[in-house]
Design an enzyme around this catalytic site. Structure first.
Site, PDB file in Angstrom:
ATOM      1  N   PRO A 236     -27.714 -60.915 -19.787  1.00 44.83           N
ATOM      2  CA  PRO A 236     -26.649 -60.080 -19.221  1.00 44.83           C
ATOM      3  C   PRO A 236     -25.226 -60.514 -19.597  1.00 44.83           C
ATOM      4  CG  PRO A 236     -27.466 -61.585 -17.566  1.00 44.83           C
ATOM      5  CD  PRO A 236     -28.320 -61.796 -18.789  1.00 44.83           C
ATOM      6  N   CYS A 237     -24.908 -60.405 -20.863  1.00 45.27           N
ATOM      7  CA  CYS A 237     -23.573 -60.799 -21.310  1.00 45.27           C
ATOM      8  C   CYS A 237     -22.485 -59.901 -20.715  1.00 45.27           C
ATOM      9  CB  CYS A 237     -23.503 -60.842 -22.831  1.00 45.27           C
ATOM     10  SG  CYS A 237     -23.985 -59.319 -23.629  1.00 45.27           S
TER      11      CYS A 237
END
Length: 161
Positions: A129-130
């Site tokens: 989940p950048c």
């Protein structure tokens, strides 16, 4: 021989191009050109069966019935980037961390720009989940190239869960 295939998932943020092998999730991409180049270069064919579980979990995420993914991922990258991704995966749903926070967490405080670069080239968006990594000032910076609007949409989705 490793089995590998792709499927395309229509999500609330647009088409997601999903590539999965026996080793795990290889890619979740937003960019069609990047996806096309990858599958042509690696001669990968459509295979809905191998992608089914990944797409099911992505669908649950977008439907707000899943906060964490339970998928094996296969990241072919440098040890530094793996350390960044392993730290990014730890960011709780609905929370954010700065690039500086990630650099400190991997015990490489001076690597803030390198952390940003690793996030920029993350090939397994959402699952790694950048979108939860933001600027130190709280500013939305960079996502999947320059799709900050999608980053903001994902963070708003997580706020409502």
């Amino acid at each position: 021989m490793v089995k590998i295939g792709y499927d395309i998932y229509d999500s609330i943020i647009g088409k997601l191009y999903v590539v999965v092998s026996d080793k795990g999730v290889e890619r979740v991409l937003l960019d069609k050109d990047e996806f096309d180049n990858y599958i042509q270069k690696n001669d990968i064919k459509e295979d809905k069966d191998i992608c089914r579980e990944t797409i099911r979990q992505l669908s649950e995420y977008f439907n707000q019935s899943r906060k964490d993914f339970d998928l094996k991922i296969n990241i072919d990258t440098t040890e530094f980037r793996k350390s960044v991704y392993n730290e990014v995966i730890k960011i709780p749903y609905g929370q954010t961390r700065s690039y500086t926070d990630i650099a400190k967490a991997i015990q490489n405080e001076k690597a803030v720009r390198a952390v940003g670069q690793a996030n920029r080239v993350n090939n397994i968006i959402i699952i790694i989940p950048c979108h939860r990594v933001i600027g130190k000032s709280g500013k939305m910076v960079g996502y999947a190239g320059n799709k900050i609007d999608i980053k903001e949409k994902l963070l708003r989705l997580e706020e409502r869960f």
